[in-house]
Design an enzyme around this catalytic site. Structure first.
Site, PDB file in Angstrom:
ATOM      1  N   ASP A  78     -51.164 -22.781 -59.798  1.00 16.24           N
ATOM      2  CA  ASP A  78     -50.311 -23.695 -59.033  1.00 16.24           C
ATOM      3  C   ASP A  78     -50.828 -23.788 -57.595  1.00 16.24           C
ATOM      4  O   ASP A  78     -51.495 -22.866 -57.099  1.00 16.24           O
ATOM      5  CB  ASP A  78     -48.864 -23.197 -59.022  1.00 16.24           C
ATOM      6  N   TYR A  90     -48.427 -43.334 -63.082  1.00 15.98           N
ATOM      7  CA  TYR A  90     -47.876 -42.254 -63.900  1.00 15.98           C
ATOM      8  C   TYR A  90     -47.919 -42.619 -65.382  1.00 15.98           C
ATOM      9  O   TYR A  90     -48.347 -41.820 -66.224  1.00 15.98           O
ATOM     10  CB  TYR A  90     -46.438 -41.965 -63.465  1.00 15.98           C
TER      11      TYR A  90
END
Length: 246
Positions: free
Chosen positions: A37, A153
């Site tokens: 992350d 997206y």
């Protein structure tokens, strides 16, 4: 015996939202988990809470070298790679196609689509070393249908589904299964800034009349990652409260 006993897993975007729920469930089911992350504080905090069988690596999913390093660090620390969940993603800007910023487009594609390719590009050779593995790519309901003002997206998530199908076919005889999960709208930090009216509208678009929970998505990811899904590859698995039933 736990479902992922002695398995080693990578989860990108694992410090929050769906990724965090996956990390927690995987650890609960016996896996050693590497959290990838960008959010170093949240990632290290989660790894500390999950215990010694979990480690954090700071990763920008949009960079091929970071994806390579994530696999290298995993192999160095745990000695193998059995499972990879390519979950890192962003919502991106909201605009009509003709007004969508070029840099905004590139950013979404880089993280949501290229990041999945980069992940698999380095994960697969590591899995081939012991002839077995399971990869789960995080797509979306928007990998199947369109959505206004979210062209980047939608395009990225459609791409993830196609990429998953191709990889699933390519490695079908090599012991590596590759599948995609398609969540509906889920209560995650990605939706944290949503106003009440928009949230109510989105809830109404699901047959169950609510948003999903990260833990509900984690359960189907667990199944796909486990040997219970031994005949599942190249597939797209929606978990969307009936959004696609319309």
């Amino acid at each position: 015996m736990k479902q992922l006993e002695n398995k080693v897993a990578i989860v990108t975007g694992g410090a929050s939202g769906i990724g965090k729920a996956i990390v927690k469930l995987f650890v609960q089911e016996g896996a050693k988990v590497v959290i990838g992350d960008l959010n170093e504080e949240a990632g290290r905090d989660l790894a500390a809470k999950m215990g010694k069988e979990t480690m954090f690596v700071k990763v920008n999913a949009a960079l091929p070298e970071d994806n390579e390093r994530l696999v290298i660090d995993t192999l160095a620390h745990f000695g193998r790679l059995d499972i990879a969940v390519n979950n890192a993603g962003i919502g991106g800007a909201s605009a009509l196609v003709g007004e969508y910023g070029i840099e905004d487009w590139k950013k979404v594609i880089d993280i949501n689509l290229n990041g999945v390719f980069y992940g698999m590009h380095y994960q697969i050779p590591a899995m081939l070393k012991h002839g077995k593995g399971s990869i789960v790519n995080m797509a979306s309901i928007l990998g199947q249908v369109g959505f206004a003002n979210s062209s980047a997206y939608v395009a990225a998530k459609h791409g993830v589904v196609g990429l998953t199908k191709s990889a699933g076919w390519e490695y079908g005889t090599k012991g590596i299964r590759v599948n995609a999960v398609g969540p509906g709208f889920i209560e995650t930090p990605l939706l944290s800034d949503m106003d009440a009216e928009v949230k109510k509208y989105l809830e109404s678009q699901h047959a169950l009349q609510r948003l999903g929970k990260p833990e509900e998505v984690a359960e189907i990811v667990l199944w796909l990652a486990s040997d219970k899904a031994s005949f599942a590859t190249g597939g797209y698995y929606p978990i969307e409260g009936g959004y696609l039933a319309k």
